[in-house]
Design a protein around this motif. Structure first.
Motif, PDB file in Angstrom:
ATOM      1  N   GLN A 152       0.776  -1.224  -0.030  1.00 24.00           N
ATOM      2  CA  GLN A 152      -0.052  -0.036   0.143  1.00 24.00           C
ATOM      3  C   GLN A 152       0.807   1.347   0.052  1.00 24.00           C
ATOM      4  O   GLN A 152       0.506   2.244  -0.705  1.00 24.00           O
ATOM      5  N   ALA A 153       1.765   1.335   0.891  1.00 24.34           N
ATOM      6  CA  ALA A 153       2.650   2.325   0.934  1.00 24.34           C
ATOM      7  C   ALA A 153       3.480   2.796  -0.441  1.00 24.34           C
ATOM      8  O   ALA A 153       3.570   3.816  -0.889  1.00 24.34           O
ATOM      9  N   LEU A 154       3.940   1.705  -0.841  1.00 24.46           N
ATOM     10  CA  LEU A 154       4.574   1.840  -2.277  1.00 24.46           C
ATOM     11  C   LEU A 154       3.730   2.327  -3.336  1.00 24.46           C
ATOM     12  O   LEU A 154       4.170   3.051  -4.341  1.00 24.46           O
ATOM     13  N   ALA A 155       2.314   1.619  -3.518  1.00 25.27           N
ATOM     14  CA  ALA A 155       1.590   2.353  -4.416  1.00 25.27           C
ATOM     15  C   ALA A 155       1.272   3.802  -4.328  1.00 25.27           C
ATOM     16  O   ALA A 155       0.894   4.431  -5.174  1.00 25.27           O
ATOM     17  N   VAL A 156       1.012   4.054  -3.045  1.00 24.48           N
ATOM     18  CA  VAL A 156       0.652   5.595  -2.780  1.00 24.48           C
ATOM     19  C   VAL A 156       2.044   6.382  -3.308  1.00 24.48           C
ATOM     20  O   VAL A 156       1.744   7.526  -3.530  1.00 24.48           O
ATOM     21  N   GLU A 157       3.128   5.745  -2.930  1.00 22.53           N
ATOM     22  CA  GLU A 157       4.431   6.795  -3.301  1.00 22.53           C
ATOM     23  C   GLU A 157       4.344   7.022  -4.954  1.00 22.53           C
ATOM     24  O   GLU A 157       5.035   7.963  -5.086  1.00 22.53           O
ATOM     25  N   THR A 158       3.710   6.152  -5.530  1.00 27.15           N
ATOM     26  CA  THR A 158       3.872   6.604  -6.982  1.00 27.15           C
ATOM     27  C   THR A 158       3.318   8.111  -7.368  1.00 27.15           C
ATOM     28  O   THR A 158       3.462   8.392  -8.416  1.00 27.15           O
ATOM     29  N   ALA A 159       2.383   8.459  -6.452  1.00 26.82           N
ATOM     30  CA  ALA A 159       1.572   9.721  -6.628  1.00 26.82           C
ATOM     31  C   ALA A 159       2.630  10.741  -6.567  1.00 26.82           C
ATOM     32  O   ALA A 159       2.590  11.925  -6.908  1.00 26.82           O
ATOM     33  N   GLU A 160       3.639  10.521  -5.765  1.00 26.80           N
ATOM     34  CA  GLU A 160       4.725  11.608  -5.233  1.00 26.80           C
ATOM     35  C   GLU A 160       5.977  11.553  -5.680  1.00 26.80           C
ATOM     36  O   GLU A 160       6.692  12.468  -6.110  1.00 26.80           O
ATOM     37  N   ARG A 161       6.385  10.332  -6.704  1.00 27.45           N
ATOM     38  CA  ARG A 161       7.821  10.069  -6.823  1.00 27.45           C
ATOM     39  C   ARG A 161       7.786   9.401  -8.188  1.00 27.45           C
ATOM     40  O   ARG A 161       6.717   8.612  -8.633  1.00 27.45           O
ATOM     41  N   SER A 162       8.554   9.656  -9.164  1.00 30.73           N
ATOM     42  CA  SER A 162       8.630   8.803 -10.374  1.00 30.73           C
ATOM     43  C   SER A 162       9.182   7.371 -10.252  1.00 30.73           C
ATOM     44  O   SER A 162       9.629   7.031  -9.138  1.00 30.73           O
ATOM     45  N   ASP A 163       8.868   6.492 -11.077  1.00 40.97           N
ATOM     46  CA  ASP A 163       9.144   5.125 -10.896  1.00 40.97           C
ATOM     47  C   ASP A 163      10.624   5.069 -10.792  1.00 40.97           C
ATOM     48  O   ASP A 163      11.238   4.031  -9.910  1.00 40.97           O
ATOM     49  N   ASP A 164      11.560   5.792 -11.485  1.00 42.75           N
ATOM     50  CA  ASP A 164      12.860   5.819 -11.268  1.00 42.75           C
ATOM     51  C   ASP A 164      13.392   6.005 -10.029  1.00 42.75           C
ATOM     52  O   ASP A 164      14.455   5.313  -9.328  1.00 42.75           O
TER      53      ASP A 164
END
Length: 97
Positions: free
Chosen positions: A44-56
């Motif tokens: 869940q935390a990693l999925a949410v992080e996609t809104a804030e940071r790029s995949d790279d």
């Protein structure tokens, strides 16, 4: 009554753009969720992080802790696309006509 082709095309462009952006975000979030499950991180935390940071940027952060994740990332990206197409359909734009 006159058919306004320009307005119809603009409406189609807006609809298709929104649909493709929605699919792309879901694809990124699902990819990160699957990757997190593989490496033992919080999905869940990693999925949410996609809104804030790029995949790279996310992969660079994770690589510090888990090593090279390139192969796992690409496998998860493919699996996420297959799952999403099965759930919500193919993101290919609909043709007029």
């Amino acid at each position: 009554m006159v058919f306004d082709l320009r307005r119809a095309m603009l409406k189609k462009e807006e609809f298709e753009s929104a649909r493709l952006q929605n699919f792309e975000f879901r694809h990124r979030a699902r990819t990160m969720r699957l990757l997190a499950q593989q490496i033992g991180e919080d999905p869940q935390a990693l999925a949410v992080e996609t809104a804030e940071r790029s995949d790279d940027a996310i992969l660079a952060r994770l690589a510090e802790k888990h090593g090279d994740l390139t192969a796992a990332y690409h496998a998860c990206r493919h699996a996420a696309r297959v799952e999403l197409i099965a759930e919500i359909g193919d993101p290919t734009p609909h043709r007029l006509g």
